[in-house]
Design an enzyme around this catalytic site. Structure first.
Site, mmCIF file in Angstrom:
data_model
loop_
_atom_site.group_PDB
_atom_site.id
_atom_site.type_symbol
_atom_site.label_atom_id
_atom_site.label_comp_id
_atom_site.label_asym_id
_atom_site.label_seq_id
_atom_site.Cartn_x
_atom_site.Cartn_y
_atom_site.Cartn_z
ATOM 1 C CE LYS A 119 -4.168 -1.878 2.222
ATOM 2 N NZ LYS A 119 -4.973 -1.691 3.327
ATOM 3 C CG ASP A 161 -7.952 0.658 3.618
ATOM 4 O OD1 ASP A 161 -8.761 -0.199 3.184
ATOM 5 O OD2 ASP A 161 -6.672 0.601 3.408
#
Ligand code: ATR
Length: 276
Positions: free
Chosen positions: A67, A103
């Site tokens: 990420k 997220d």
């Protein structure tokens, strides 16, 4: 010429246990989109990123451990992902790779549904990328974050950047907050059955959220419920971040409730098998 099928992928290592393919396939079928979502175990990130362009993959979910590293492979990232320092979603617009972070939107969706975030205090457990997404979500809605982490130096660095208070994990019993958010992987296999919060402390937090969704009810959430707190399962965040990815890739709202049912059914079946 474009692909007849829209292709989507998951980049991670490992990816074998991910429920993203199940969830995204179900959603694409329900949306009537001719598409495939393929889990790919990435060994060479720059080459994999080139492959997105080379193969005309429309969208990619990015998971552990890429990420942060993936940012260098992209043409653009939006401001939110830049501030969080992590990208979990890539959209390929005619060869231009754009990175975003859904997220934090997943965390926001779960918190919003449960409580009025503005003015509330949030104890965020952990200091990694997921903790930064939680910090961003809380601050964006006018909440007050407090960082709690095992390694105090990491907590301090995050607290300096985001201008909020912090403490070490050993002091969690002294933290006053309305909501506790566990952003660590403790509670998930191989650390299922474990919790970082002592059972006699968890009841201090009226709401307790876990980003872990396997098992559906982590030890932290079980103990929170027993202590009279409202447990917020990680399944809600998983579904919401995935639904937002689909919205960015297709321009259409994803069938959140259906996605939740599909993932819940698979997890519940797995847990029944373990108990049998
Ligand atoms: P992510 O990007 O998914 O958030 P990460 O960057 O590896 O993952 O961060 C994981 C966080 O969980 C860290 O804050 C870590 O604490 P440390 O900073 O002390 O390493 C925390 N964490 C993981 N396992 C833990 C454990 N067994 N006990 C306490 N904290 C743990």
């Amino acid at each position: 010429m474009a692909n007849d099928l829209q292709i989507f992928a998951l980049f991670g290592n490992p990816v074998g246990h991910s429920l993203s393919p199940l969830m995204h396939h179900a959603a694409l079928a329900r949306m009537g989109i001719a598409g495939m979502y393929v889990p790919l175990c990435v060994r060479d990130l720059p080459a994999a990123a080139m492959g997105i362009r080379g193969m005309g993959i429309r969208g990619v979910s990015v998971t552990v451990p890429f990420k942060e590293a993936v940012i260098d492979q992209l043409d653009e990232i939006d401001d939110d992902a830049g501030r969080i320092g992590a990208v979990n979603t890539i959209t390929n617009d005619d060869g231009v790779l754009r990175g975003t972070n859904t997220d934090w939107l997943g965390i926001t969706a779960v918190l919003r549904e449960a409580l009025d975030i503005r003015g509330k205090r949030f104890a965020i457990l952990g200091a990694g990328g997921t903790a930064r997404a939680a910090l961003f979500a809380v601050l964006a809605e006018g909440g007050k974050p407090f960082i709690v982490n095992r390694t105090i130096e990491r907590a301090r660095r995050l607290a300096d950047t985001w201008r909020c208070p912090f403490c070490g994990l050993e002091d969690i019993g002294r933290v006053q907050a309305d909501c506790l958010i566990n952003t660590t992987s403790v509670g998930m296999a191989p650390r299922d059955g474990e919790s970082l919060v002592p059972a006699d402390v968890v009841g201090r937090f009226p709401w307790v959220m876990d980003v872990v969704y396997t098992p559906l009810k982590t030890r932290l959430l079980q103990e929170a419920e027993l202590a009279g707190s409202v447990p917020l399962s990680g399944l809600g965040m998983f579904v919401a971040q995935g639904a937002e990815q689909l919205r960015q890739w297709t321009g259409r709202e994803a069938p959140r409730e259906y996605m939740r049912e599909v993932v819940h059914a698979r997890l519940a079946a797995g847990e029944a098998q373990i108990r049998a």
